[in-house]
Design a protein around this motif. Structure first.
Motif, PDB file in Angstrom:
ATOM      1  N   GLU A 253      -0.717  -0.733  -4.638  1.00 13.58           N
ATOM      2  CA  GLU A 253      -1.878  -0.009  -4.120  1.00 13.58           C
ATOM      3  C   GLU A 253      -2.291  -0.567  -2.760  1.00 13.58           C
ATOM      4  O   GLU A 253      -2.548   0.189  -1.815  1.00 13.58           O
ATOM      5  CB  GLU A 253      -3.030  -0.124  -5.120  1.00 13.58           C
ATOM      6  CG  GLU A 253      -4.310   0.560  -4.671  1.00 13.58           C
ATOM      7  CD  GLU A 253      -5.450   0.355  -5.654  1.00 13.58           C
ATOM      8  OE1 GLU A 253      -6.534   0.887  -5.390  1.00 13.58           O
ATOM      9  OE2 GLU A 253      -5.246  -0.348  -6.667  1.00 13.58           O
ATOM     10  N   ILE A 254      -2.361  -1.878  -2.652  1.00 16.40           N
ATOM     11  CA  ILE A 254      -2.767  -2.500  -1.395  1.00 16.40           C
ATOM     12  C   ILE A 254      -1.721  -2.263  -0.315  1.00 16.40           C
ATOM     13  O   ILE A 254      -2.047  -2.030   0.852  1.00 16.40           O
ATOM     14  CB  ILE A 254      -3.019  -4.007  -1.617  1.00 16.40           C
ATOM     15  CG1 ILE A 254      -4.285  -4.193  -2.452  1.00 16.40           C
ATOM     16  CG2 ILE A 254      -3.135  -4.752  -0.282  1.00 16.40           C
ATOM     17  CD1 ILE A 254      -4.584  -5.622  -2.842  1.00 16.40           C
ATOM     18  N   MET A 255      -0.433  -2.281  -0.683  1.00 17.71           N
ATOM     19  CA  MET A 255       0.616  -2.011   0.293  1.00 17.71           C
ATOM     20  C   MET A 255       0.512  -0.581   0.815  1.00 17.71           C
ATOM     21  O   MET A 255       0.749  -0.317   2.002  1.00 17.71           O
ATOM     22  CB  MET A 255       1.991  -2.266  -0.333  1.00 17.71           C
ATOM     23  CG  MET A 255       3.140  -2.260   0.679  1.00 17.71           C
ATOM     24  SD  MET A 255       2.964  -3.473   1.995  1.00 17.71           S
ATOM     25  CE  MET A 255       2.939  -2.422   3.451  1.00 17.71           C
ATOM     26  N   ASP A 256       0.158   0.365  -0.050  1.00  9.80           N
ATOM     27  CA  ASP A 256      -0.075   1.742   0.398  1.00  9.80           C
ATOM     28  C   ASP A 256      -1.189   1.793   1.437  1.00  9.80           C
ATOM     29  O   ASP A 256      -1.094   2.508   2.441  1.00  9.80           O
ATOM     30  CB  ASP A 256      -0.448   2.633  -0.792  1.00  9.80           C
ATOM     31  CG  ASP A 256       0.764   3.312  -1.417  1.00  9.80           C
ATOM     32  OD1 ASP A 256       1.816   3.365  -0.754  1.00  9.80           O
ATOM     33  OD2 ASP A 256       0.657   3.773  -2.557  1.00  9.80           O
ATOM     34  N   LEU A 257      -2.252   1.042   1.199  1.00 11.31           N
ATOM     35  CA  LEU A 257      -3.389   1.040   2.116  1.00 11.31           C
ATOM     36  C   LEU A 257      -3.027   0.358   3.435  1.00 11.31           C
ATOM     37  O   LEU A 257      -3.469   0.786   4.510  1.00 11.31           O
ATOM     38  CB  LEU A 257      -4.581   0.344   1.457  1.00 11.31           C
ATOM     39  CG  LEU A 257      -5.082   0.982   0.156  1.00 11.31           C
ATOM     40  CD1 LEU A 257      -6.262   0.202  -0.400  1.00 11.31           C
ATOM     41  CD2 LEU A 257      -5.446   2.443   0.372  1.00 11.31           C
ATOM     42  N   ILE A 258      -2.219  -0.697   3.372  1.00  9.20           N
ATOM     43  CA  ILE A 258      -1.741  -1.340   4.603  1.00  9.20           C
ATOM     44  C   ILE A 258      -0.925  -0.343   5.414  1.00  9.20           C
ATOM     45  O   ILE A 258      -1.093  -0.211   6.628  1.00  9.20           O
ATOM     46  CB  ILE A 258      -0.895  -2.587   4.266  1.00  9.20           C
ATOM     47  CG1 ILE A 258      -1.762  -3.690   3.668  1.00  9.20           C
ATOM     48  CG2 ILE A 258      -0.171  -3.105   5.523  1.00  9.20           C
ATOM     49  CD1 ILE A 258      -0.976  -4.878   3.160  1.00  9.20           C
ATOM     50  N   ALA A 259      -0.027   0.387   4.730  1.00  9.84           N
ATOM     51  CA  ALA A 259       0.830   1.350   5.420  1.00  9.84           C
ATOM     52  C   ALA A 259       0.026   2.489   6.036  1.00  9.84           C
ATOM     53  O   ALA A 259       0.462   3.100   7.013  1.00  9.84           O
ATOM     54  CB  ALA A 259       1.871   1.906   4.451  1.00  9.84           C
ATOM     55  N   SER A 260      -1.155   2.787   5.452  1.00  8.16           N
ATOM     56  CA  SER A 260      -1.991   3.855   6.010  1.00  8.16           C
ATOM     57  C   SER A 260      -2.805   3.389   7.208  1.00  8.16           C
ATOM     58  O   SER A 260      -3.494   4.182   7.838  1.00  8.16           O
ATOM     59  CB  SER A 260      -2.941   4.394   4.928  1.00  8.16           C
ATOM     60  OG  SER A 260      -3.964   3.444   4.634  1.00  8.16           O
ATOM     61  N   GLY A 261      -2.732   2.063   7.526  1.00  7.56           N
ATOM     62  CA  GLY A 261      -3.408   1.548   8.717  1.00  7.56           C
ATOM     63  C   GLY A 261      -4.738   0.875   8.450  1.00  7.56           C
ATOM     64  O   GLY A 261      -5.453   0.530   9.399  1.00  7.56           O
ATOM     65  N   MET A 262      -5.094   0.671   7.202  1.00  2.00           N
ATOM     66  CA  MET A 262      -6.388   0.065   6.892  1.00  2.00           C
ATOM     67  C   MET A 262      -6.349  -1.440   7.117  1.00  2.00           C
ATOM     68  O   MET A 262      -5.338  -2.090   6.878  1.00  2.00           O
ATOM     69  CB  MET A 262      -6.788   0.389   5.447  1.00  2.00           C
ATOM     70  CG  MET A 262      -7.033   1.862   5.191  1.00  2.00           C
ATOM     71  SD  MET A 262      -7.491   2.241   3.475  1.00  2.00           S
ATOM     72  CE  MET A 262      -9.094   1.452   3.389  1.00  2.00           C
ATOM     73  N   ASN A 263      -7.485  -2.011   7.561  1.00  2.00           N
ATOM     74  CA  ASN A 263      -7.585  -3.455   7.717  1.00  2.00           C
ATOM     75  C   ASN A 263      -8.074  -4.074   6.413  1.00  2.00           C
ATOM     76  O   ASN A 263      -8.383  -3.377   5.444  1.00  2.00           O
ATOM     77  CB  ASN A 263      -8.506  -3.829   8.883  1.00  2.00           C
ATOM     78  CG  ASN A 263      -9.927  -3.277   8.714  1.00  2.00           C
ATOM     79  OD1 ASN A 263     -10.443  -3.173   7.592  1.00  2.00           O
ATOM     80  ND2 ASN A 263     -10.561  -2.915   9.821  1.00  2.00           N
TER      81      ASN A 263
END
Length: 313
Positions: A253-263
């Motif tokens: 889940e966190i890797m998905d958010l990293i890939a979407s550009g979130m800090n």
């Protein structure tokens, strides 16, 4: 002798009404949250119920429970996941929209699913990781008032689908062509769709999904980051083999958010965890992906790194 008797004051008059007296506060917005992931349900309930103008009246783990909760509580808005065991969100949607406005709140971002959810009556489509807490609250209020809301992935998927030119009803006479007057196509109208009452046990998903891919939406949703597929230029893109990274559900889940550009701060707010916890997860993710930066990890996760072997369908 002087009279010391106190005179009778007479009937009391009510104080005059102040023209600027505050009106009573409106009733809080009633929400039903339907998601098979108990962590997501708890996070959404904590987020929304922490406000004075919104209350979560019920939680549900599948479409059948959502329908029963909606019948019991008559909510103002229903937040509905797509992939749930038993009765999935797409199957339950036609029955739920007869009770209250529904917004899809999900990790499912496939173009066909977005289109089908809207066809079945959803008032909006929000993909996890693409909105802040304030934006979610604003979307809930807007959907209550009949204003649609989409996060970027859902809006892009819908636009790509529309641009594919899959056909549709003819335009009324005189529009879209210089020879339209000669064609004499009759104006095409749509009658409102009448949805049947669900069966008593509501154990069987609703009518078949006509435009959904072969994936069975009634199955339990796999690990978040390892189940989604992407879209490129309106064409389906094969998902990379993420199982080899052996990330946990939370790490995916966190890797998905990293890939979407979130800090880190945005990830912490989305996942309802501290920034320190986010950093600990990222350290483990980088070790498993053999990466030293967010961009390198994202490239491997999305299958765009050299040698990833990601094909285009």
């Amino acid at each position: 002798m002087p009279d010391h008797t106190t005179p009778h004051p007479g009937p009391q008059q009510p104080p005059p009404h102040h023209p600027f007296e505050a009106l009573p506060a409106p009733e809080p917005l009633k929400i039903v949250v339907a998601d098979d992931n108990p962590v997501v349900r708890a996070g959404l309930t904590a987020l929304l119920s922490g406000r004075g103008d919104i209350t979560v009246v019920a939680e549900a783990a599948d479409g059948r429970q959502a329908y029963e909760a909606a019948l019991q509580h008559h909510p103002d808005v229903i937040l509905l996941d797509v992939r749930m065991p038993g009765v999935d969100g797409i199957s339950a949607l036609p029955y739920l929209v007869q009770i209250a406005p529904v917004v899809m709140l999900t990790y499912s971002r496939e173009s066909e699913i977005v289109q089908e959810a809207l066809r079945r009556g959803a008032g909006g489509y929000l993909v996890h990781g693409e909105f802040t807490a304030d934006q979610l609250v604003a979307a809930v209020w807007d959907i209550k008032e009949g204003r649609a809301h989409f996060t970027p992935t859902a809006a892009g998927a819908l636009l790509a689908q529309l641009r594919q030119g899959q056909g549709g009803p003819p335009l009324p006479e005189g529009l879209g062509s210089a020879t339209a007057y000669e064609n004499k196509h009759p104006a095409h109208s749509h009658a409102p769709t009448q949805h049947p009452t669900p069966p008593a046990d509501f154990n069987v998903p609703g009518t078949p999904v006509s435009t959904i891919s072969s994936e069975n939406l009634s199955q339990v949703q796999p690990s978040v980051g390892q189940s989604s597929s992407g879209w490129s230029s309106g064409r389906p893109v094969a998902a990379p083999d993420r199982a080899r990274f052996q990330l946990s559900t939370r790490e995916a889940e966190i890797m998905d958010l990293i890939a979407s550009g979130m800090n880190n701060q945005q990830i912490a707010a989305t996942c309802f965890i501290s920034e320190k916890t986010v950093k600990n997860h990222i350290n483990r993710i980088f070790a498993k992906l053999h990466s030293t930066s967010r961009s390198e990890a994202a490239a491997k996760w999305l299958g765009t790194a050299p040698g990833s072997g990601r094909g285009v369908g």
